[in-house]
Every structure is written in C-alpha cells, then in structure tokens.
Design an enzyme around this catalytic site. Structure first.
Site, PDB file in Angstrom:
ATOM      1  N   ASN A 152     -12.000  -6.530  13.027  1.00 28.41           N
ATOM      2  CA  ASN A 152     -12.520  -5.218  12.608  1.00 28.41           C
ATOM      3  C   ASN A 152     -14.010  -5.308  12.261  1.00 28.41           C
ATOM      4  O   ASN A 152     -14.753  -4.347  12.467  1.00 28.41           O
ATOM      5  CB  ASN A 152     -11.664  -4.609  11.490  1.00 28.41           C
ATOM      6  CG  ASN A 152     -11.972  -5.183  10.142  1.00 28.41           C
ATOM      7  OD1 ASN A 152     -12.907  -4.747   9.485  1.00 28.41           O
ATOM      8  ND2 ASN A 152     -11.222  -6.184   9.724  1.00 28.41           N
TER       9      ASN A 152
ATOM     10  N   CYS B 195      -3.398   5.286   9.034  1.00 30.05           N
ATOM     11  CA  CYS B 195      -4.262   5.441   7.870  1.00 30.05           C
ATOM     12  C   CYS B 195      -5.693   5.573   8.368  1.00 30.05           C
ATOM     13  O   CYS B 195      -6.108   4.840   9.270  1.00 30.05           O
ATOM     14  CB  CYS B 195      -4.128   4.205   6.990  1.00 30.05           C
ATOM     15  SG  CYS B 195      -5.461   4.018   5.829  1.00 30.05           S
TER      16      CYS B 195
ATOM     17  N   HIS C  59       2.973  -8.162  13.905  1.00 30.92           N
ATOM     18  CA  HIS C  59       2.194  -7.957  12.683  1.00 30.92           C
ATOM     19  C   HIS C  59       3.152  -7.819  11.490  1.00 30.92           C
ATOM     20  O   HIS C  59       4.155  -7.117  11.591  1.00 30.92           O
ATOM     21  CB  HIS C  59       1.336  -6.703  12.822  1.00 30.92           C
ATOM     22  CG  HIS C  59       0.318  -6.576  11.735  1.00 30.92           C
ATOM     23  ND1 HIS C  59       0.655  -6.175  10.463  1.00 30.92           N
ATOM     24  CD2 HIS C  59      -1.007  -6.835  11.718  1.00 30.92           C
ATOM     25  CE1 HIS C  59      -0.437  -6.171   9.718  1.00 30.92           C
ATOM     26  NE2 HIS C  59      -1.455  -6.567  10.452  1.00 30.92           N
TER      27      HIS C  59
ATOM     28  N   THR D  41      -0.088   1.419  10.433  1.00 35.02           N
ATOM     29  CA  THR D  41      -1.181   2.183   9.808  1.00 35.02           C
ATOM     30  C   THR D  41      -2.535   1.996  10.497  1.00 35.02           C
ATOM     31  O   THR D  41      -3.371   2.884  10.455  1.00 35.02           O
ATOM     32  CB  THR D  41      -1.359   1.794   8.322  1.00 35.02           C
ATOM     33  OG1 THR D  41      -1.480   0.379   8.238  1.00 35.02           O
ATOM     34  CG2 THR D  41      -0.203   2.260   7.479  1.00 35.02           C
TER      35      THR D  41
ATOM     36  N   CYS E 258       0.847  -1.192   0.000  1.00 37.36           N
ATOM     37  CA  CYS E 258       0.000   0.000   0.000  1.00 37.36           C
ATOM     38  C   CYS E 258       0.888   1.250   0.000  1.00 37.36           C
ATOM     39  O   CYS E 258       1.855   1.314   0.758  1.00 37.36           O
ATOM     40  CB  CYS E 258      -0.898  -0.012   1.236  1.00 37.36           C
ATOM     41  SG  CYS E 258      -1.865   1.498   1.355  1.00 37.36           S
TER      42      CYS E 258
ATOM     43  N   GLU F 113       3.083  -6.107   8.890  1.00 38.18           N
ATOM     44  CA  GLU F 113       3.367  -4.722   8.458  1.00 38.18           C
ATOM     45  C   GLU F 113       4.488  -4.126   9.296  1.00 38.18           C
ATOM     46  O   GLU F 113       5.402  -3.483   8.773  1.00 38.18           O
ATOM     47  CB  GLU F 113       2.104  -3.854   8.576  1.00 38.18           C
ATOM     48  CG  GLU F 113       2.366  -2.412   8.150  1.00 38.18           C
ATOM     49  CD  GLU F 113       1.258  -1.449   8.565  1.00 38.18           C
ATOM     50  OE1 GLU F 113       0.075  -1.798   8.460  1.00 38.18           O
ATOM     51  OE2 GLU F 113       1.601  -0.327   9.005  1.00 38.18           O
TER      52      GLU F 113
ATOM     53  N   SER G 171     -13.006 -12.055  12.163  1.00 40.00           N
ATOM     54  CA  SER G 171     -12.427 -10.759  11.797  1.00 40.00           C
ATOM     55  C   SER G 171     -12.709  -9.736  12.897  1.00 40.00           C
ATOM     56  O   SER G 171     -13.863  -9.404  13.174  1.00 40.00           O
ATOM     57  CB  SER G 171     -13.027 -10.304  10.464  1.00 40.00           C
ATOM     58  OG  SER G 171     -13.027  -8.919  10.368  1.00 40.00           O
TER      59      SER G 171
ATOM     60  N   SER H  29     -12.034  -7.124   5.070  1.00 42.82           N
ATOM     61  CA  SER H  29     -11.621  -8.198   4.166  1.00 42.82           C
ATOM     62  C   SER H  29     -12.811  -8.870   3.479  1.00 42.82           C
ATOM     63  O   SER H  29     -12.717  -9.998   3.018  1.00 42.82           O
ATOM     64  CB  SER H  29     -10.777  -9.225   4.922  1.00 42.82           C
ATOM     65  OG  SER H  29     -11.432  -9.577   6.111  1.00 42.82           O
TER      66      SER H  29
HETATM   67 FE1  F3S Z   1      -3.381   0.947   3.028  1.00 38.91          FE
HETATM   68 FE2  F3S Z   1      -4.805   2.012   4.913  1.00 38.91          FE
HETATM   69 FE3  F3S Z   1      -5.636  -0.108   3.726  1.00 38.91          FE
HETATM   70  S1  F3S Z   1      -2.627   1.734   4.905  1.00 38.91           S
HETATM   71  S2  F3S Z   1      -3.821  -1.204   3.119  1.00 38.91           S
HETATM   72  S3  F3S Z   1      -5.366   1.892   2.773  1.00 38.91           S
HETATM   73  S4  F3S Z   1      -5.836   0.318   5.869  1.00 38.91           S
END
Ligand code: F3S
Length: 278
Positions: A221, A191, A123, A163, A95, A125, A219, A263
């Site tokens: 979230n 994010c 995680h 993020t 991303c 990321e 999930s 997701s």
């Molecule tokens: Fe990117 Fe934000 Fe989704 S960092 S992968 S747009 S949660």
C-alpha cells in the site's frame, strides 16, 4: 520558511491505531500479554512490543492464562471460542468494520443464505470472515472465479467483501454473479480508509513542490501511495525512516507534503515531520 504539510490520513487507519493502542495499554498495565499473530506488519513496532514483554502466538493452545489480544483483522468463531474457553483474558481488537461483516455473515448464513466472500482467500481477515458462517462460504477474487461460480437452483446468496478490496472490482464481480439469476443480497463492506489516504495523497502531491512517502520497503500500500504521488509530483521520495530523508535536495523546495503507508507508526511520521520543518 518552508511550508510542510502532513496528510491527515497518513499512517495507521482507525482500526489499526485502536488495536496497537490496546496492546500498549495492556502491556503497560503489567499484564502477561500476547497477540494472536503480529499486531501490524511493521517489524519495529513488533520488536518494541517484544521488549515490553508482548509475545506473538500462532495457535490458541500456545497461551493458557495471560491476556490474548485479537488483532484488527479479526478471527473465525472457532478461534474466538477457543480463546474464550481457556480461562485467560481476551481483548478483542477486531476492527468494528470487520466485526460488522462477521455479524452479517453469521445472521445471513443462519437464515439460510449461502455466503460468498469477495477477497483474498489466504488473507487472515477473509479466513476469519469465512469462519463466522454457519454453513461454509465460497471465496472468490477474480473474474474467472465469478464466471465459474454456481450454486443450487433455489439457493439464496449473501455477498460481502474483504474490507480492503478494490470497489470497482467488487462491483464487477457482483454484476457477473447477479446475471446468474440467484436471489442475492450484496453488502458493500469495503472500508474507505485506504481510498481516503490515496485520494488525499493525490491532492496533496499535486500542490506541493516535493512529496515524501514514508513506508516499509515491502509494503504494497505504501508503494501504491508512492506511485500515485509520483504521477502528480516528479519530486516524490519514498523513505523508510527519517535517516533516508534527502535533506540537501529538499533545500531546493518551497513546499513539502508528507504521507505514510498504513503500517507506519506515528513516531516515525513525527520524526520526519520535525526534520522537514527544521
Ligand atoms: Fe478497519 Fe478499515 Fe483499517 S476495516 S482495520 S479501519 S482499513
């Protein structure tokens, strides 16, 4: 006629949507394709891709010549280089918001700042972010770790966040560390896709008679979205697919709202939307 409103932020965020589309594009172009780790946490999507010949690998050595797709979470520099050096094709679906963190970490660490990442150390990321620092990084995720954190006397710090980290908590941890008197550059790299999805779900559920939240059972979230909606609207239903829709009960409501976890693929959302509009 019943009114049905689908949240604009339902389902994949921009980064995940982009990554999934890239995998389908490559697979449909007839390439030998694999993804480094499952492209998203959704078994149906992963199984569908498998039918199209897309394999999931867990180590760079597992694939020598085909196309490897790096998912939206991104990877460390070492892993990225290992893929680049194999000779095969690399499609980087990291991303852009995560890429930006890699850039900050690389630049600031090369200028001598110590990197502090606020996020979950396990995680993928965060593992990836840490791997772009030229002099290691410390990961913290709670108040206790922030209190305990210490660096060398003249050390300069650069703080970034995973993020999906909670903004309020990020601010609190940065405040604790700021009190320690270091020269700090803190960059808010959170994010807002998750927050926007939650805010929209809260508003939508407050004005409809019944609310449907689509998401995987495990999930977190999606579960959170359900709780937010349930708080506003007593008639909130958590479903996995169109098969779980309580169609008879829904007959009693004049207006319906629909949202979905991060997701949930678009085809599942569309099926639910269609069934609700019938
Ligand atoms: Fe990117 Fe934000 Fe989704 S960092 S992968 S747009 S949660």
């Amino acid at each position: 006629m019943r009114e049905v409103e689908l949240a604009k932020t339902a389902g994949f965020c921009f980064g995940v949507k982009r990554a999934v589309e890239l995998v389908y594009q490559e697979a449909e172009a007839g390439q030998k394709v694999c993804t480094y780790g499952p492209i998203i946490h959704n078994e149906e999507v992963v199984a569908d891709l498998e039918k199209k010949g897309v394999r999931v690998i867990h180590k760079p050595e597992e694939e020598n010549d085909g196309t490897v797709i790096i998912r939206s979470h991104g990877v460390s520099k070492d892993i990225y280089d290992a893929f680049e050096n194999r000779g095969g094709n690399v499609v980087d679906a990291t991303c852009p918001f995560v890429k930006k963190i890699h850039k900050i970490v690389k630049e600031q660490s090369s200028e001598g700042r110590k990197i502090l990442v606020i996020g979950n150390p396990n995680h993928p990321e965060v593992e990836g972010i840490v791997g772009w620092s030229e002099n290691g990084a410390v990961v913290i995720e709670d108040e206790k770790q922030a209190q305990e954190f210490s660096a060398g006397e003249d050390e300069k710090l650069c703080i970034v966040a995973q993020t999906t980290f909670n903004y309020k908590k990020f601010k609190e941890l940065v405040e604790i560390i700021s009190k320690k008197g270091y020269d700090i550059l803190a960059v808010n790299t959170i994010c807002n896709a998750t927050e926007e999805r939650q805010t929209e779900a809260r508003k939508l559920s407050a004005r409809v008679d019944a609310m449907i939240v689509i998401g995987g059972k495990t999930s977190s979230n999606s579960q959170k979205l359900y709780e937010i909606c349930k708080n506003q609207c007593e008639n909130t239903y958590f479903i996995q697919t169109v098969k779980d829709l309580p169609l008879d009960e829904l007959e009693n409501f004049q207006s319906l709202g629909i949202t979905a976890g991060a997701s949930t693929p678009n085809n599942i959302i569309q099926e639910v939307l269609l069934a609700c509009r019938k």
